[in-house]
Design a protein around this motif. Sequence first.
Motif, PDB file in Angstrom:
ATOM      1  N   TYR A 276       0.882  -1.178   0.000  1.00 45.21           N
ATOM      2  CA  TYR A 276       0.000   0.000   0.000  1.00 45.21           C
ATOM      3  C   TYR A 276       0.911   1.218   0.000  1.00 45.21           C
ATOM      4  O   TYR A 276       1.591   1.498   0.992  1.00 45.21           O
TER       5      TYR A 276
ATOM      6  N   ASP B 269       1.123   5.205  -0.323  1.00 42.70           N
ATOM      7  CA  ASP B 269       0.420   6.482  -0.274  1.00 42.70           C
ATOM      8  C   ASP B 269       1.455   7.570   0.013  1.00 42.70           C
ATOM      9  O   ASP B 269       1.459   8.169   1.086  1.00 42.70           O
TER      10      ASP B 269
ATOM     11  N   TRP C  96      -0.361  -4.322  -5.726  1.00 40.48           N
ATOM     12  CA  TRP C  96      -0.070  -3.066  -5.038  1.00 40.48           C
ATOM     13  C   TRP C  96      -1.127  -2.007  -5.317  1.00 40.48           C
ATOM     14  O   TRP C  96      -1.898  -2.098  -6.270  1.00 40.48           O
ATOM     15  N   ILE C  97      -1.138  -1.010  -4.423  1.00 40.27           N
ATOM     16  CA  ILE C  97      -2.050   0.133  -4.496  1.00 40.27           C
ATOM     17  C   ILE C  97      -1.212   1.387  -4.414  1.00 40.27           C
ATOM     18  O   ILE C  97      -0.306   1.488  -3.570  1.00 40.27           O
TER      19      ILE C  97
ATOM     20  N   CYS D 171      -9.712   2.633   2.269  1.00 42.69           N
ATOM     21  CA  CYS D 171      -8.734   1.556   2.419  1.00 42.69           C
ATOM     22  C   CYS D 171      -9.380   0.195   2.186  1.00 42.69           C
ATOM     23  O   CYS D 171      -8.831  -0.659   1.474  1.00 42.69           O
TER      24      CYS D 171
ATOM     25  N   CYS E 144      -9.863  -0.366  -1.408  1.00 43.93           N
ATOM     26  CA  CYS E 144      -8.588  -0.677  -2.052  1.00 43.93           C
ATOM     27  C   CYS E 144      -8.207  -2.140  -1.848  1.00 43.93           C
ATOM     28  O   CYS E 144      -7.720  -2.798  -2.769  1.00 43.93           O
TER      29      CYS E 144
ATOM     30  N   ASP F  95       2.546  -1.348   4.486  1.00 43.37           N
ATOM     31  CA  ASP F  95       2.215   0.063   4.323  1.00 43.37           C
ATOM     32  C   ASP F  95       3.536   0.811   4.189  1.00 43.37           C
ATOM     33  O   ASP F  95       4.245   1.020   5.173  1.00 43.37           O
TER      34      ASP F  95
ATOM     35  N   VAL G  72      -3.778   3.088   7.588  1.00 46.71           N
ATOM     36  CA  VAL G  72      -3.875   1.966   6.655  1.00 46.71           C
ATOM     37  C   VAL G  72      -3.744   0.642   7.405  1.00 46.71           C
ATOM     38  O   VAL G  72      -4.504  -0.301   7.162  1.00 46.71           O
TER      39      VAL G  72
ATOM     40  N   TRP H  17      -6.519  -2.236   7.632  1.00 49.41           N
ATOM     41  CA  TRP H  17      -6.233  -3.618   7.227  1.00 49.41           C
ATOM     42  C   TRP H  17      -6.707  -4.595   8.292  1.00 49.41           C
ATOM     43  O   TRP H  17      -7.327  -5.616   7.997  1.00 49.41           O
TER      44      TRP H  17
END
Length: 224
Positions: free
Chosen positions: A36, A38, A74-75, A161, A164, A178, A186, A190
Amino acid sequence: MRCSFAAPMRDPCNEKTFQTSRHLHSQEPAAMKIAYADPPYIGCAHLYRDRPDYAGEVDHAALIERLERDYDGWILHAAATPHSFAVLAPLVESAGARWMAWVKGFAAFKRNVPVAWAWEPVIVKPARKPVVSKRLVLRDWIQESITLRRGLTGAKPEAVCHWCFEMVAARPEDRLDDLFPGTGAVTAAWQSWQRKFTLPDDPLPDFPQPDSARRGRSRPGGPS
């Protein structure tokens, strides 16, 4: 007259194939590694210059290379600015990831900005094929208001989240890293998402937890 019937002959090749197929179908699905990301949005890293982990602008080409090399899925959150699209578009195309959207039902309005920045791209490379479930309707967009008073610009809402995690086709036994922890929202999301796979009275399974040793720059809320 007595009739006799010979027993059918067993084909060792077919028997082996059947046993192998049965074994494969009985195996639990393999856990995946999911990232993840960001990070500070392109051109916005200065918003975090007061943080102890500040390291300037993020090299998004190196970041996506790492995501592709080290993870099954992945994000990546990004800003909806021309510069952001210009940098990321060729990188995303080569990775085969998909552009999705977080639409903000409530967004921040700024002086002298008549058209508010009220959506953000979310780039997703699924770890496996997403499975339709009763948890949510699978769409390539989500509408959710921004968070308020989370202590850090751009902190993502739990619902975003969770969406996602569904888009990346995560499973509760997967490992989520993360890469830009920030507020820890995040990781908390999760863990709450993993609980959706348990019954109310069940003890929480011993799911693998994210790699908390990874530290980095927290992402901004982009131009909004």
